[in-house]
Design an enzyme around this catalytic site. Sequence first.
Site, short mmCIF file in Angstrom:
data_model
loop_
_atom_site.label_atom_id
_atom_site.label_comp_id
_atom_site.label_asym_id
_atom_site.label_seq_id
_atom_site.Cartn_x
_atom_site.Cartn_y
_atom_site.Cartn_z
N GLY A 184 10.59 5.75 -1.19
CA GLY A 184 11.16 4.65 -0.42
C GLY A 184 10.45 4.52 0.90
O GLY A 184 9.35 3.98 0.99
N SER A 185 11.08 5.06 1.95
CA SER A 185 10.54 4.92 3.29
C SER A 185 9.30 5.80 3.50
O SER A 185 8.54 5.59 4.45
CB SER A 185 11.61 5.32 4.31
OG SER A 185 12.87 4.84 3.88
N LYS A 239 16.56 -4.55 -5.86
CA LYS A 239 17.87 -3.90 -5.77
C LYS A 239 19.00 -4.92 -5.68
O LYS A 239 18.91 -5.91 -4.95
CB LYS A 239 17.93 -3.01 -4.52
CG LYS A 239 17.10 -1.74 -4.61
CD LYS A 239 17.38 -0.86 -3.39
CE LYS A 239 16.33 0.22 -3.19
NZ LYS A 239 16.45 1.32 -4.15
N ASP A 248 8.58 1.56 -2.58
CA ASP A 248 9.30 0.51 -1.86
C ASP A 248 8.33 -0.30 -1.03
O ASP A 248 7.52 0.28 -0.27
CB ASP A 248 10.32 1.13 -0.89
CG ASP A 248 11.63 1.50 -1.57
OD1 ASP A 248 11.71 1.40 -2.80
OD2 ASP A 248 12.57 1.89 -0.85
N GLY A 281 14.32 10.70 -0.46
CA GLY A 281 13.87 11.74 0.46
C GLY A 281 12.47 12.28 0.20
O GLY A 281 12.04 13.22 0.86
#
Lengths: 294, 192
Positions: free
Chosen positions: A235-236, A81, A24, A214
């Site tokens: 992602g993060s 997205k 991301d 996650g």
Amino acid sequence: MTDIGSFKVKTGLAEMLKGGVIMDVTTPEQAIIAEEAGACAVMALERVPSDIRAEGGVARMADPSIIKNIMAVVSIPVMAKARIGHFVEARILEALGADYIDESEVLTPADDSYHINKHDFKVPFVCGCRNLGEALRRIGEGAAMIRTKGEPGTGNVVEAVRHMRTVMSEMRALTLMPQEELMTAAKDMGAPYDLVLYVAEHGKLPVVNFAAGGIATPADAALMMQLGVDGIFVGSGIFKSGDPKARAKAIVMATTHYKDAKLLAEISKDLGQPMSGIEISTLTESQRMQERGW
Amino acid sequence: MKKRVGVLALQGAFREHRQVLEKLGCDVTEVRRTSDLDGIQGLIIPGGESTTIGKLLRIDEMGERIKELGAKDMPIFGTCAGMILLSKTIVDSDQYRLNLMDTVVERNAFGRQVASFETDLQVPALGVNPLRAVFIRAPYLKEVAPNVGILAEYNGKIVFVRQGNLLASAFHPELTPDNRVHQYFLNMIDEH
């Protein structure tokens, strides 16, 4: 005969992403860091999931200029997205030339009953799942790639593990069933019968399956690879950590060398602080993004 | 005796190449570390992301070892990202490469994913029946030296070539059931 955007070509790009890490990113600078670290694709976003979680409100498709600016600076595929069911956002992303669309539960759903008819597009789609029935419904709608949902923006791998184990064990169960039980299995899991037959025969999904939701460390990535996924979405986990460059590179290496514990020990050293993370039981049901999707 | 063929397994569609080679009776080694190159008679560099594979090739000088083997005439076959990595010149890029073939390659030359396609190719070296070829964000060769043989073109673009012990395709023969391209590569190992 030449065929553009066939299902073979859509699933084919996912095949090429296997064994890789999709990261991301929210800016061109982050996209360059991801490419330099060896990402096989990037997901262009306005906010990473942990910020969406923190800020609340309605999360929508990113501003097209964010996606265009990221496409301009990297040579690897750029994904983006769209909200669940929002086929106009998907059309816009297709027109922008996005290489894959994630019809994603990280954004606020636009339709509370139906997903996008993904067969109708030239651009391929990836969708999340928590179990086999959900995966096969999405493939039935035209998804060319599947990922676990996990619990996005938490830095906690437990939900991705649960979803992957669920899919794997449900697939194993189908391979052992006698033919006459398969129709009822299809009914019970709410999955298209032809795809249930495919899984019963082959013991695998007809498309590539990645882990998402996650993953925060090289060990998390290697764990998911050992559980049988084809590749990793982060992602993060990268840009919310202390040293994104080092962590991104380490997760790429861990995804390739996922069985080599000695090398993993080496790779996992000195990466700075991981993202802080959230214990899943502290989330209320409305805070759980994985519940989105029908 | 079974041929021992390596498939570079750093990232990409290596499993599909492995399955085709096993169907054709080969003993397949997935190559992740430099030591995995020992004892193989040929190597396939699969499709994937050429920048990603290039980064991973730099770990313990694996790319340098592959270069040596290629220069010593071991047959190497690159598909898509593999074609990019084998080329000496990559248009507008300074990314890592194996620098073995006298070719000029352009990445994503047919466009982004929405332009990806499958088509029927005429490949005289494989017989009269056309070959179904899958092109995914594919490269093509803009120029090749006189010592590079052109095996197939698509709309005037060079997409399949051989230079001695080196073979390269812009498309993905591992994604279609027709095994003629892999058989052609195995014949190169036999000749060697």
